[in-house]
Design a protein around this motif. Structure first.
Motif, PDB file in Angstrom:
ATOM      1  N   THR A 256       0.976  -1.310   0.213  1.00 58.35           N
ATOM      2  CA  THR A 256       0.050   0.086   0.006  1.00 58.35           C
ATOM      3  C   THR A 256       1.034   1.407   0.513  1.00 58.35           C
ATOM      4  OG1 THR A 256      -0.499  -0.380   2.676  1.00 58.35           O
ATOM      5  CG2 THR A 256      -1.690  -0.937   1.097  1.00 58.35           C
ATOM      6  N   THR A 257       1.527   1.939   1.045  1.00 56.73           N
ATOM      7  CA  THR A 257       2.084   2.496   1.389  1.00 56.73           C
ATOM      8  C   THR A 257       3.116   2.233   2.413  1.00 56.73           C
ATOM      9  OG1 THR A 257       1.480   3.645   2.862  1.00 56.73           O
ATOM     10  CG2 THR A 257       0.942   4.499   1.359  1.00 56.73           C
ATOM     11  N   GLY A 258       4.873   3.200   1.610  1.00 55.91           N
ATOM     12  CA  GLY A 258       6.195   2.657   2.652  1.00 55.91           C
ATOM     13  C   GLY A 258       7.196   1.767   2.300  1.00 55.91           C
ATOM     14  N   ALA A 259       6.909   0.276   2.858  1.00 57.76           N
ATOM     15  CA  ALA A 259       8.576  -0.073   2.257  1.00 57.76           C
ATOM     16  C   ALA A 259       8.328  -0.376   0.705  1.00 57.76           C
ATOM     17  CB  ALA A 259       8.925  -1.241   3.517  1.00 57.76           C
ATOM     18  N   THR A 260       8.953  -0.957   0.565  1.00 60.61           N
ATOM     19  CA  THR A 260       8.895  -1.481  -1.405  1.00 60.61           C
ATOM     20  C   THR A 260       9.158  -2.421  -1.327  1.00 60.61           C
ATOM     21  OG1 THR A 260      10.866  -0.645  -1.820  1.00 60.61           O
ATOM     22  CG2 THR A 260       8.673   1.283  -2.374  1.00 60.61           C
ATOM     23  N   LEU A 261       9.910  -3.012  -0.309  1.00 57.66           N
ATOM     24  CA  LEU A 261       9.864  -4.580  -0.088  1.00 57.66           C
ATOM     25  C   LEU A 261       9.214  -5.213   0.888  1.00 57.66           C
ATOM     26  CD1 LEU A 261      11.160  -6.904  -1.418  1.00 57.66           C
ATOM     27  CD2 LEU A 261      12.963  -6.863   0.797  1.00 57.66           C
ATOM     28  N   VAL A 262       7.656  -6.564   0.325  1.00 56.48           N
ATOM     29  CA  VAL A 262       7.073  -6.928   1.046  1.00 56.48           C
ATOM     30  C   VAL A 262       6.561  -8.306   0.743  1.00 56.48           C
ATOM     31  CG1 VAL A 262       4.628  -6.381   1.099  1.00 56.48           C
ATOM     32  CG2 VAL A 262       5.428  -4.976   0.294  1.00 56.48           C
ATOM     33  N   LYS A 263       7.159  -8.368   2.121  1.00 59.08           N
ATOM     34  CA  LYS A 263       7.135  -9.982   3.125  1.00 59.08           C
ATOM     35  C   LYS A 263       5.695 -10.224   2.858  1.00 59.08           C
ATOM     36  CE  LYS A 263      11.451  -9.559   4.516  1.00 59.08           C
ATOM     37  NZ  LYS A 263      12.438 -10.261   3.669  1.00 59.08           N
ATOM     38  N   GLY A 264       5.338 -11.885   2.169  1.00 59.40           N
ATOM     39  CA  GLY A 264       4.071 -12.406   2.458  1.00 59.40           C
ATOM     40  C   GLY A 264       4.516 -13.511   3.552  1.00 59.40           C
ATOM     41  N   ILE A 265       3.420 -14.551   3.003  1.00 57.31           N
ATOM     42  CA  ILE A 265       2.931 -15.488   3.694  1.00 57.31           C
ATOM     43  C   ILE A 265       3.760 -17.038   2.775  1.00 57.31           C
ATOM     44  CG2 ILE A 265       1.436 -15.250   4.412  1.00 57.31           C
ATOM     45  CD1 ILE A 265      -0.238 -16.747   2.156  1.00 57.31           C
ATOM     46  N   ASN A 266       4.470 -17.647   3.501  1.00 57.84           N
ATOM     47  CA  ASN A 266       4.809 -19.172   2.265  1.00 57.84           C
ATOM     48  C   ASN A 266       6.190 -18.396   1.935  1.00 57.84           C
ATOM     49  OD1 ASN A 266       1.978 -20.300   3.395  1.00 57.84           O
ATOM     50  ND2 ASN A 266       1.273 -20.400   0.869  1.00 57.84           N
ATOM     51  N   GLY A 267       6.907 -17.931   2.878  1.00 58.97           N
ATOM     52  CA  GLY A 267       8.054 -17.156   2.591  1.00 58.97           C
ATOM     53  C   GLY A 267       8.683 -16.396   0.907  1.00 58.97           C
ATOM     54  N   PHE A 268       7.405 -16.101   0.193  1.00 62.70           N
ATOM     55  CA  PHE A 268       6.936 -14.897  -0.138  1.00 62.70           C
ATOM     56  C   PHE A 268       7.289 -13.766  -0.494  1.00 62.70           C
ATOM     57  CE2 PHE A 268       5.930 -18.254  -3.901  1.00 62.70           C
ATOM     58  CZ  PHE A 268       5.067 -18.423  -3.836  1.00 62.70           C
ATOM     59  N   GLU A 269       7.842 -12.695  -1.275  1.00 59.41           N
ATOM     60  CA  GLU A 269       8.301 -11.312  -1.166  1.00 59.41           C
ATOM     61  C   GLU A 269       8.014 -10.718  -2.353  1.00 59.41           C
ATOM     62  OE1 GLU A 269      11.775 -11.127   1.022  1.00 59.41           O
ATOM     63  OE2 GLU A 269      13.237 -10.847  -1.021  1.00 59.41           O
ATOM     64  N   ALA A 270       7.492  -9.621  -2.793  1.00 59.12           N
ATOM     65  CA  ALA A 270       7.550  -8.587  -3.878  1.00 59.12           C
ATOM     66  C   ALA A 270       8.557  -7.679  -3.367  1.00 59.12           C
ATOM     67  CB  ALA A 270       6.305  -8.955  -4.193  1.00 59.12           C
ATOM     68  N   GLU A 271       8.636  -6.601  -4.461  1.00 60.09           N
ATOM     69  CA  GLU A 271       9.370  -5.277  -4.444  1.00 60.09           C
ATOM     70  C   GLU A 271       8.487  -4.178  -5.656  1.00 60.09           C
ATOM     71  OE1 GLU A 271      13.284  -5.482  -5.195  1.00 60.09           O
ATOM     72  OE2 GLU A 271      13.491  -3.415  -4.130  1.00 60.09           O
ATOM     73  N   PHE A 272       8.119  -3.184  -4.643  1.00 51.89           N
ATOM     74  CA  PHE A 272       7.070  -2.679  -5.671  1.00 51.89           C
ATOM     75  C   PHE A 272       8.308  -1.614  -6.424  1.00 51.89           C
ATOM     76  CE2 PHE A 272       4.507   0.644  -7.191  1.00 51.89           C
ATOM     77  CZ  PHE A 272       4.946   2.386  -6.452  1.00 51.89           C
ATOM     78  N   LYS A 273       8.259  -1.565  -7.681  1.00 45.04           N
ATOM     79  CA  LYS A 273       9.094  -0.163  -8.446  1.00 45.04           C
ATOM     80  C   LYS A 273       8.924   0.541  -9.532  1.00 45.04           C
ATOM     81  CE  LYS A 273      13.641  -3.358  -8.002  1.00 45.04           C
ATOM     82  NZ  LYS A 273      14.430  -4.436  -9.003  1.00 45.04           N
ATOM     83  N   LYS A 274       8.517   1.626  -8.382  1.00 44.26           N
ATOM     84  CA  LYS A 274       7.779   2.975  -9.036  1.00 44.26           C
ATOM     85  C   LYS A 274       7.847   2.663 -10.751  1.00 44.26           C
ATOM     86  CE  LYS A 274       5.496   7.642  -8.978  1.00 44.26           C
ATOM     87  NZ  LYS A 274       5.615   8.543  -7.734  1.00 44.26           N
ATOM     88  N   SER A 275       9.796   3.497 -11.039  1.00 41.36           N
ATOM     89  CA  SER A 275      10.549   3.259 -12.170  1.00 41.36           C
ATOM     90  C   SER A 275      10.173   2.182 -12.981  1.00 41.36           C
ATOM     91  CB  SER A 275      11.733   3.548 -12.099  1.00 41.36           C
ATOM     92  OG  SER A 275      12.367   2.005 -11.258  1.00 41.36           O
ATOM     93  N   GLU A 276       9.846   1.298 -12.595  1.00 46.82           N
ATOM     94  CA  GLU A 276       9.447   0.541 -13.441  1.00 46.82           C
ATOM     95  C   GLU A 276       8.266  -0.511 -13.414  1.00 46.82           C
ATOM     96  OE1 GLU A 276      13.871  -1.809 -12.515  1.00 46.82           O
ATOM     97  OE2 GLU A 276      12.380  -2.807 -12.486  1.00 46.82           O
ATOM     98  N   THR A 277       7.242   0.067 -13.103  1.00 45.55           N
ATOM     99  CA  THR A 277       5.523   0.191 -12.420  1.00 45.55           C
ATOM    100  C   THR A 277       6.034  -1.598 -12.842  1.00 45.55           C
ATOM    101  OG1 THR A 277       5.404  -0.125 -15.078  1.00 45.55           O
ATOM    102  CG2 THR A 277       5.177   1.947 -14.187  1.00 45.55           C
TER     103      THR A 277
END
Lengths: 114, 113
Positions: free
Chosen positions: A51-72
């Protein structure tokens, strides 16, 4: 209007290998971004969200995702695949002005080889 | 209830028949969404309720599709004069409020023959 593109409708990985699922979005306003997983005959389950804040987001089951605005982009990763990760994965975007309704990508089906 | 419940789980209809799909959201959840998921595709937004008010129905594909939530809890999606292209899984989702997590049901798989 918002849109999501998931590159690759099918991904095959070996057990223990890196999982990388690609997602690019389009939005004229700051987006909220989500990854959902869908197992056969089950409802969608939220893996993680940005949503906002830290661009690296950790989720369940060991998954993570990174928000990169410059690359959409909002690519999903997991360092080591497990057999139980075999499922379909959906990236989605929403914006507050649209009632936070989700717009989904076409999905990526993950096959995990032993 | 423990989760979002949808019924029936499977529905087979002859072309031209009317169908009604039911969604029981999680108790107390204010927002309710309907999505349509065609085979091999991602879910597509149909309509959105806040309590009993239908705030957005921009995704309904034709005037054969109608949704209601008269008392702000259970919702029904009705499809009149079903066509083959209506064959899909219809997903319902609910959330406590606008910024809360969305919970999905398992869906109703509609097959129109």
């Amino acid at each position: 209007a918002q849109s999501v593109t998931q590159l690759g409708s099918h991904v095959s990985v070996s057990e223990g290998a890196l999982v990388l699922l690609r997602c690019n979005y389009s939005s004229s306003v700051p987006p909220y971004l989500f990854w959902y997983v869908q197992y056969p005959n089950q409802g969608l389950q939220l893996l993680l969200k940005y949503t906002t804040g830290a661009t690296l987001v950790k989720g369940i089951n060991g998954f993570e995702a990174e928000f990169k605005k410059s690359e959409t982009s909002f690519h999903l990763t997991k360092p080591s695949a497990h057999m139980s990760d075999a499922a379909e994965y959906f990236c989605a975007v929403s914006v507050k002005a649209a009632g936070n309704k989700l717009t989904f990508g076409g999905g990526t089906r993950v096959l995990v080889k032993p | 209830g423990a989760g979002v419940s949808q019924s029936p789980r499977y529905k087979v209809a002859k072309r031209g028949q009317d169908v009604a799909l039911r969604c029981d959201p999680i108790s107390g959840h204010v927002s309710l969404f309907w999505y349509q998921q065609a085979l091999g595709q991602g879910p597509e937004f149909l309509t959105y309720f806040q309590n009993e008010a239908q705030l957005d129905k921009s995704g309904l594909p034709s005037d054969r599709f109608f949704a209601e939530r008269p008392e702000g809890s259970v919702s029904t999606l009705k499809i009149q004069r079903t066509q083959q292209e209506d064959s899909a899984v219809y997903l319902c989702a609910s959330r406590l409020d606008v910024n809360e997590k969305l919970f999905f049901g398992s869906g109703t798989q509609l097959s129109v023959l």
